[in-house]
Design an enzyme around this catalytic site. Structure first.
Site, PDB file in Angstrom:
ATOM      1  N   ASP A  66      28.181  39.277  43.837  1.00 32.13           N
ATOM      2  CA  ASP A  66      27.233  40.145  43.120  1.00 32.13           C
ATOM      3  C   ASP A  66      27.114  39.777  41.641  1.00 32.13           C
ATOM      4  O   ASP A  66      27.971  39.118  41.075  1.00 32.13           O
ATOM      5  CB  ASP A  66      27.644  41.617  43.266  1.00 32.13           C
ATOM      6  CG  ASP A  66      29.083  41.886  42.812  1.00 32.13           C
ATOM      7  OD1 ASP A  66      29.929  40.968  42.932  1.00 32.13           O
ATOM      8  OD2 ASP A  66      29.359  42.997  42.326  1.00 32.13           O
TER       9      ASP A  66
ATOM     10  N   ARG B 169      50.667  34.970  38.906  1.00 38.92           N
ATOM     11  CA  ARG B 169      51.721  35.944  38.618  1.00 38.92           C
ATOM     12  C   ARG B 169      52.054  36.721  39.880  1.00 38.92           C
ATOM     13  O   ARG B 169      51.172  37.227  40.559  1.00 38.92           O
ATOM     14  CB  ARG B 169      51.267  36.927  37.541  1.00 38.92           C
ATOM     15  CG  ARG B 169      52.371  37.895  37.166  1.00 38.92           C
ATOM     16  CD  ARG B 169      51.908  38.911  36.143  1.00 38.92           C
ATOM     17  NE  ARG B 169      53.015  39.812  35.857  1.00 38.92           N
ATOM     18  CZ  ARG B 169      53.986  39.554  34.988  1.00 38.92           C
ATOM     19  NH1 ARG B 169      53.961  38.441  34.291  1.00 38.92           N
ATOM     20  NH2 ARG B 169      54.963  40.417  34.824  1.00 38.92           N
TER      21      ARG B 169
ATOM     22  N   HIS C 118      31.019  39.150  31.323  1.00 39.34           N
ATOM     23  CA  HIS C 118      30.067  40.272  31.154  1.00 39.34           C
ATOM     24  C   HIS C 118      29.308  40.192  29.832  1.00 39.34           C
ATOM     25  O   HIS C 118      28.680  41.157  29.423  1.00 39.34           O
ATOM     26  CB  HIS C 118      30.772  41.643  31.290  1.00 39.34           C
ATOM     27  CG  HIS C 118      31.385  41.860  32.655  1.00 39.34           C
ATOM     28  ND1 HIS C 118      31.702  43.101  33.133  1.00 39.34           N
ATOM     29  CD2 HIS C 118      31.717  41.006  33.642  1.00 39.34           C
ATOM     30  CE1 HIS C 118      32.226  42.998  34.350  1.00 39.34           C
ATOM     31  NE2 HIS C 118      32.238  41.716  34.678  1.00 39.34           N
TER      32      HIS C 118
ATOM     33  N   GLU D 209      31.507  43.556  44.001  1.00 45.95           N
ATOM     34  CA  GLU D 209      32.846  43.641  43.390  1.00 45.95           C
ATOM     35  C   GLU D 209      32.776  44.401  42.071  1.00 45.95           C
ATOM     36  O   GLU D 209      33.729  45.065  41.666  1.00 45.95           O
ATOM     37  CB  GLU D 209      33.423  42.236  43.159  1.00 45.95           C
ATOM     38  CG  GLU D 209      34.889  42.240  42.710  1.00 45.95           C
ATOM     39  CD  GLU D 209      35.091  42.600  41.250  1.00 45.95           C
ATOM     40  OE1 GLU D 209      36.060  43.301  40.933  1.00 45.95           O
ATOM     41  OE2 GLU D 209      34.253  42.197  40.416  1.00 45.95           O
TER      42      GLU D 209
END
Ligand code: ZN
Ligand code: ZN
Length: 405
Positions: A82, A179, A365, A140
């Site tokens: 998306d 991690r 973003h 997502e």
């Protein structure tokens, strides 16, 4: 392993196709829960390879299956597809053709990576010992996300292990960050409305000033992280908006606070929700005001499984193009990959995607966000190598690894 050499070579030969797919998707972005053409495109690609394909999985997801020539375990690989409600500000030949929508998180790259990897693994299927499930996930970027629904619709059925990566534009290309345990945070939202009593700015004694109460509340909330949360259990509380607009000589009737809470542990998350409401109640009680309090839970924390994480880190060290495999600090951003890891063992990691030529690095973003496309090749090689290495391990060894979780 001979098959790894073959995998890397074939991926390199198809790098141009990977770039073409990514640019096609970049030009045609679709918002979370509104994806139509992207899943169609993905399904078509897998059908052409002869894969078993399920569409509309959990809504708009696509799941494709590659069954190897020999029996074995099942590995799932996940990529999201998306885009975001952002107007692209970069001028590139493959700029978004859709006003106000943009692939500003790299999910176009994730999809291109997984599709071309599927093609290459397909070309090696005779010798493949087991099955590979390609999970193409919608939505997502927007809670509740697509993962929960896809899992309920069976995308993890029969899956022994899952791997996923995010291309990470702020990390240098060539770095792989992993991690074990908490990797990304639970991301929750809160909305608080304070109902005071408005009035004339010259007569404060006849009012309950929502701005004064709200200001106290912002300050009081900040003490939760410093005085309620165990310092070894991280939390973030950020007030993102404080709304109480009036004329200069009017005392505010209501104030609205909205913000986000990030945590890694479920008990810290519960504590934050409980204590935030208590502080809101107390602050409002002291001023004789009323309130509404909403705590909207987003994705839980991404908790990587130790065995699979260390396995991935080992595999990544031998991937051509990977110069540095680093254990990283947890990231406060959220990801709904968390849900897959609540069902099957696996790991989520970052593939560095910063271009060495960039003077300014725009974060995810951002309207000028971009990725170094070469990072897709590294991501594909790492995911492909993890899949083949996992499937080729002796069954007993694999079982031990899974049971250790
Ligand atoms: Zn994002
Ligand atoms: Zn993302």
């Amino acid at each position: 392993m001979k098959s790894l050499k073959q995998l890397f070579e074939r991926l390199e030969n198809l790098y141009d196709e990977m770039v073409d797919i990514r640019r096609h998707l970049h030009e045609n972005p679709e918002l979370s829960f509104h994806e139509v053409n992207t899943p169609k495109y993905i399904a078509e690609y897998h059908r052409n390879l002869g894969h078993e394909v399920r569409t509309e999985v959990g809504g708009r997801g696509v799941v494709a299956k590659l069954i190897g020539g020999k029996p074995g375990k099942t590995v799932a690989l996940r990529a999201d597809f998306d885009a975001l409600p952002i107007q692209e500000e970069r001028d590139v030949p493959y700029k978004s053709k859709v006003d106000g929508i943009m692939h500003a998180c790299g999910h176009d790259g994730h999809t291109a990576t997984l599709l071309v990897l599927a093609k290459v693994l397909n070309s090696m299927k005779e010798d493949l010992e087991g099955t590979i499930v390609f999970i193409h996930q919608f939505a997502e970027e927007q809670s509740p996300g697509g993962a929960i629904e896809m899992i309920e619709d069976g995308c993890l059925d029969g899956v022994d292990v899952i791997f996923g990566t995010h291309l990470w534009a702020t990390l240098p290309t060539g770095e792989v960050h992993y991690r074990s345990g908490a990797f990304m945070a639970a991301a929750d939202e809160f909305r608080i409305t304070i109902q005071g009593q408005g009035g004339h700015g010259a007569q404060p004694h006849l009012t309950k000033d929502a701005i004064v109460i709200g200001s106290q509340l912002v300050t009081n909330l900040q003490q939760l992280v410093s005085r309620r949360v165990n310092p070894l259990h991280s939390a973030v509380l950020s007030v993102g908006a404080f709304e109480a607009k009036n004329a200069f000589n009017v005392i505010a009737d209501t104030a609205k606070l909205t913000g986000t809470v990030r945590t890694f542990r479920e008990d810290t998350r519960d504590l934050m929700e409980r204590e935030m409401e208590r502080v809101t109640q107390g602050t409002c009680l002291g001023a004789d005001a009323s309130y509404t309090f909403d705590f909207i839970r987003g994705y839980p924390a991404v908790m990587n499984h130790e065995q699979e994480t260390m396995f991935l880190a080992e595999v990544a060290k031998d991937v051509p193009g990977v110069e540095n495999v680093k254990e990283t600090e947890p990231e406060m951003g959220g990801e709904d990959f968390a849900y897959y890891l609540q069902h099957v063992p696996g790991t989520f990691f970052f593939t560095g995607a910063k271009d060495p030529e960039w003077e300014i690095v725009y974060p995810h973003h951002h309207p000028k966000f971009s990725i170094n496309e070469k990072a897709m090749l590294i991501a594909a090689k790492t995911l492909g190598a993890a899949s083949l290495t996992y499937l080729n391990r002796k069954t007993t060894e694999t079982k031990a690894a899974v049971n250790a979780n």
